[in-house]
Design a protein around this motif. Structure first.
Motif, PDB file in Angstrom:
ATOM      1  N   GLU A  55       0.836  -1.196   0.000  1.00  0.00           N
ATOM      2  CA  GLU A  55       0.000   0.000   0.000  1.00  0.00           C
ATOM      3  C   GLU A  55       0.875   1.252   0.000  1.00  0.00           C
ATOM      4  N   SER A  56       1.882   1.253   0.837  1.00  0.00           N
ATOM      5  CA  SER A  56       2.790   2.400   0.914  1.00  0.00           C
ATOM      6  C   SER A  56       3.520   2.614  -0.404  1.00  0.00           C
ATOM      7  N   GLU A  57       4.005   1.529  -0.991  1.00  0.00           N
ATOM      8  CA  GLU A  57       4.718   1.644  -2.272  1.00  0.00           C
ATOM      9  C   GLU A  57       3.788   2.156  -3.368  1.00  0.00           C
ATOM     10  N   VAL A 116       1.095   4.131  -3.129  1.00  0.00           N
ATOM     11  CA  VAL A 116       0.737   5.543  -3.013  1.00  0.00           C
ATOM     12  C   VAL A 116       1.917   6.466  -3.278  1.00  0.00           C
ATOM     13  N   HIS A 117       3.134   5.918  -3.261  1.00  0.00           N
ATOM     14  CA  HIS A 117       4.315   6.735  -3.549  1.00  0.00           C
ATOM     15  C   HIS A 117       4.871   6.505  -4.949  1.00  0.00           C
ATOM     16  N   THR A 118       4.181   5.712  -5.768  1.00  0.00           N
ATOM     17  CA  THR A 118       4.627   5.425  -7.130  1.00  0.00           C
ATOM     18  C   THR A 118       4.031   6.442  -8.092  1.00  0.00           C
ATOM     19  N   GLU A 119       4.898   7.022  -8.907  1.00  0.00           N
ATOM     20  CA  GLU A 119       4.464   8.003  -9.906  1.00  0.00           C
ATOM     21  C   GLU A 119       3.835   7.288 -11.111  1.00  0.00           C
ATOM     22  N   GLU A 175       6.083   5.678 -13.791  1.00  0.00           N
ATOM     23  CA  GLU A 175       6.935   4.545 -13.436  1.00  0.00           C
ATOM     24  C   GLU A 175       6.327   3.238 -13.942  1.00  0.00           C
ATOM     25  N   TYR A 225       3.868   1.294 -11.713  1.00  0.00           N
ATOM     26  CA  TYR A 225       2.497   1.803 -11.634  1.00  0.00           C
ATOM     27  C   TYR A 225       1.550   0.903 -12.422  1.00  0.00           C
TER      28      TYR A 225
END
Length: 61
Positions: A32-34, A36-39, A42, A45
């Motif tokens: 979940e953390s990864e 929400v921080h993925t552009e 990328e 994504y």
């Protein structure tokens, strides 16, 4: 005795006890953390989008 129930993460496939449930599927805290921080630009994504689509496929199966 404090027992933790483990579920299998729909993203990484690992069994974890901490995370969120969406419909009937589980996403671990790390994924979940990864996510929400993925552009958007990328490559990862698109992998996340594909995995999340499985929630709706399985719900409607």
């Amino acid at each position: 005795m404090n027992e933790h129930i483990e579920d299998t993460c729909i993203i990484c496939g690992e069994r974890k006890s901490e995370g969120i449930h969406i419909v009937s599927e589980f996403i671990c805290d790390a994924c979940e953390s990864e996510m929400v921080h993925t552009e958007v630009q990328e490559d990862k994504y698109h992998f996340f989008i594909h995995q999340l689509k499985q929630i709706w496929v399985q719900k409607n199966a």
